[in-house]
Design a protein around this motif. Structure first.
Motif, PDB file in Angstrom:
ATOM      1  N   ILE A   1       0.833  -1.211   0.000  1.00  0.00           N
ATOM      2  CA  ILE A   1       0.000   0.000   0.000  1.00  0.00           C
ATOM      3  C   ILE A   1       0.861   1.253   0.000  1.00  0.00           C
ATOM      4  CG2 ILE A   1      -1.597   1.388   1.398  1.00  0.00           C
ATOM      5  CD1 ILE A   1      -2.856  -1.334   2.308  1.00  0.00           C
ATOM      6  N   PHE A   2       1.718   1.386   0.999  1.00  0.00           N
ATOM      7  CA  PHE A   2       2.438   2.645   1.198  1.00  0.00           C
ATOM      8  C   PHE A   2       3.642   2.806   0.274  1.00  0.00           C
ATOM      9  CE2 PHE A   2       0.255   2.090   5.309  1.00  0.00           C
ATOM     10  CZ  PHE A   2      -0.512   3.242   5.257  1.00  0.00           C
ATOM     11  N   GLU A   3       4.263   1.728  -0.127  1.00  0.00           N
ATOM     12  CA  GLU A   3       5.455   1.807  -0.964  1.00  0.00           C
ATOM     13  C   GLU A   3       5.147   1.607  -2.446  1.00  0.00           C
ATOM     14  OE1 GLU A   3       8.364  -0.879   0.699  1.00  0.00           O
ATOM     15  OE2 GLU A   3       8.214   0.051   2.681  1.00  0.00           O
ATOM     16  N   ALA A   4       3.878   1.577  -2.800  1.00  0.00           N
ATOM     17  CA  ALA A   4       3.474   1.368  -4.191  1.00  0.00           C
ATOM     18  C   ALA A   4       4.085   2.431  -5.106  1.00  0.00           C
ATOM     19  CB  ALA A   4       1.950   1.407  -4.297  1.00  0.00           C
ATOM     20  N   PRO A   5       4.543   2.015  -6.289  1.00  0.00           N
ATOM     21  CA  PRO A   5       5.160   2.976  -7.201  1.00  0.00           C
ATOM     22  C   PRO A   5       4.175   3.978  -7.801  1.00  0.00           C
ATOM     23  CG  PRO A   5       5.076   0.784  -8.188  1.00  0.00           C
ATOM     24  CD  PRO A   5       4.609   0.651  -6.778  1.00  0.00           C
ATOM     25  N   THR A   6       2.898   3.607  -7.891  1.00  0.00           N
ATOM     26  CA  THR A   6       1.894   4.528  -8.433  1.00  0.00           C
ATOM     27  C   THR A   6       0.684   4.537  -7.515  1.00  0.00           C
ATOM     28  OG1 THR A   6       0.682   2.867  -9.720  1.00  0.00           O
ATOM     29  CG2 THR A   6       2.584   3.927 -10.807  1.00  0.00           C
ATOM     30  N   LEU A   7      -0.109   5.590  -7.615  1.00  0.00           N
ATOM     31  CA  LEU A   7      -1.343   5.664  -6.831  1.00  0.00           C
ATOM     32  C   LEU A   7      -2.287   4.527  -7.230  1.00  0.00           C
ATOM     33  CD1 LEU A   7      -3.092   6.990  -4.726  1.00  0.00           C
ATOM     34  CD2 LEU A   7      -3.879   8.613  -6.468  1.00  0.00           C
ATOM     35  N   GLU A   8      -2.325   4.204  -8.505  1.00  0.00           N
ATOM     36  CA  GLU A   8      -3.170   3.093  -8.969  1.00  0.00           C
ATOM     37  C   GLU A   8      -2.768   1.792  -8.277  1.00  0.00           C
ATOM     38  OE1 GLU A   8      -2.938   0.932 -13.050  1.00  0.00           O
ATOM     39  OE2 GLU A   8      -4.407   2.560 -13.281  1.00  0.00           O
ATOM     40  N   ASP A   9      -1.465   1.548  -8.153  1.00  0.00           N
ATOM     41  CA  ASP A   9      -0.979   0.350  -7.461  1.00  0.00           C
ATOM     42  C   ASP A   9      -1.358   0.384  -5.982  1.00  0.00           C
ATOM     43  OD1 ASP A   9       0.209  -0.721  -9.772  1.00  0.00           O
ATOM     44  OD2 ASP A   9       2.131   0.237  -9.341  1.00  0.00           O
TER      45      ASP A   9
ATOM     46  N   VAL B   1      -3.971   1.920  -4.614  1.00  0.00           N
ATOM     47  CA  VAL B   1      -5.424   1.693  -4.496  1.00  0.00           C
ATOM     48  C   VAL B   1      -5.741   0.217  -4.698  1.00  0.00           C
ATOM     49  CG1 VAL B   1      -7.658   2.219  -5.556  1.00  0.00           C
ATOM     50  CG2 VAL B   1      -6.045   4.066  -5.068  1.00  0.00           C
ATOM     51  N   LYS B   2      -5.054  -0.439  -5.634  1.00  0.00           N
ATOM     52  CA  LYS B   2      -5.264  -1.875  -5.829  1.00  0.00           C
ATOM     53  C   LYS B   2      -4.817  -2.641  -4.585  1.00  0.00           C
ATOM     54  CE  LYS B   2      -4.103  -5.855  -8.715  1.00  0.00           C
ATOM     55  NZ  LYS B   2      -4.238  -6.732  -7.591  1.00  0.00           N
ATOM     56  N   ALA B   3      -3.692  -2.255  -3.995  1.00  0.00           N
ATOM     57  CA  ALA B   3      -3.203  -2.924  -2.787  1.00  0.00           C
ATOM     58  C   ALA B   3      -4.173  -2.728  -1.619  1.00  0.00           C
ATOM     59  CB  ALA B   3      -1.810  -2.414  -2.422  1.00  0.00           C
ATOM     60  N   ILE B   4      -4.795  -1.560  -1.534  1.00  0.00           N
ATOM     61  CA  ILE B   4      -5.802  -1.320  -0.497  1.00  0.00           C
ATOM     62  C   ILE B   4      -6.986  -2.259  -0.713  1.00  0.00           C
ATOM     63  CG2 ILE B   4      -7.471   0.351   0.432  1.00  0.00           C
ATOM     64  CD1 ILE B   4      -5.331   2.538  -0.299  1.00  0.00           C
ATOM     65  N   ALA B   5      -7.458  -2.365  -1.962  1.00  0.00           N
ATOM     66  CA  ALA B   5      -8.583  -3.255  -2.276  1.00  0.00           C
ATOM     67  C   ALA B   5      -8.224  -4.716  -1.995  1.00  0.00           C
ATOM     68  CB  ALA B   5      -9.002  -3.082  -3.734  1.00  0.00           C
ATOM     69  N   ASP B   6      -6.961  -5.091  -2.194  1.00  0.00           N
ATOM     70  CA  ASP B   6      -6.508  -6.454  -1.903  1.00  0.00           C
ATOM     71  C   ASP B   6      -6.393  -6.721  -0.404  1.00  0.00           C
ATOM     72  OD1 ASP B   6      -6.326  -6.956  -4.619  1.00  0.00           O
ATOM     73  OD2 ASP B   6      -4.136  -6.731  -4.695  1.00  0.00           O
ATOM     74  N   SER B   7      -6.336  -5.650   0.400  1.00  0.00           N
ATOM     75  CA  SER B   7      -6.114  -5.790   1.840  1.00  0.00           C
ATOM     76  C   SER B   7      -7.361  -5.618   2.681  1.00  0.00           C
ATOM     77  CB  SER B   7      -5.068  -4.759   2.296  1.00  0.00           C
ATOM     78  OG  SER B   7      -3.865  -4.933   1.591  1.00  0.00           O
TER      79      SER B   7
END
Length: 160
Positions: A29-37, A39-45
């Motif tokens: 979530i926090f170290e994602a290279p893009t905001l899109e990544d 947001v996807k990590a948040i949805a996965d969590s």
């Protein structure tokens, strides 16, 4: 894939520890290279109906996306998670369900200094307690998400 014995119910897949799962997901979530990544990590969590509080106040799932977006210092990210402590209790031998509590810091934030107004580096200090649950009865894959989240957080200027 999980094993089946004589046509019976499959043996559940042995999953990573709740601590490792939490650390991996917070980094995603926090170290994602893009905001899109991110947001996807948040949805996965987190499921859409996560029960969450921030410093004692209710927090909607959509607010988690907004908080992470605001924290990012640049469109390319720049945040880093540093875990300090963690404690986990699995409710089953396969780590499908349980509770994890931990303390971590996030570096890379940039905010106005409360006294000078100058944009300076900040550190976010967070203590979290999460309930992690498998959201599927299918034991052949990892369907864990954080269903309850309680966190206390504060930002302090980083010492230069």
């Amino acid at each position: 894939m999980s094993e089946q014995t004589n046509g019976s119910t499959p043996t559940p897949l042995k999953l990573s520890s709740l601590r490792q799962w939490s650390e991996d997901h917070m980094a995603a979530i926090f170290e994602a290279p893009t905001l899109e990544d991110a947001v996807k990590a948040i949805a996965d969590s987190f499921p859409d109906n996560v029960r969450a509080t921030l410093n004692g106040a209710p927090l909607a799932r959509s607010s988690i996306d907004k908080m992470v977006a605001v924290m990012r210092p640049t469109p390319q990210g720049g945040l880093k998670v540093h875990w300090k402590e963690g404690c986990e209790v699995a409710n089953d031998p396969y780590n499908r369900n349980g509770t994890f509590g931990g303390f971590y810091c996030i570096t890379g934030l940039r905010k106005p200094h409360p006294e000078t107004g100058e944009i300076v580096p900040f550190i976010r200090y967070k203590t979290v307690i999460v309930k992690i649950e498998s959201l599927s009865e299918d034991v052949s894959y990892d369907s864990r998400k954080i269903t309850d989240l309680t966190f206390v957080g504060s930002d302090k200027p980083a010492e230069l």
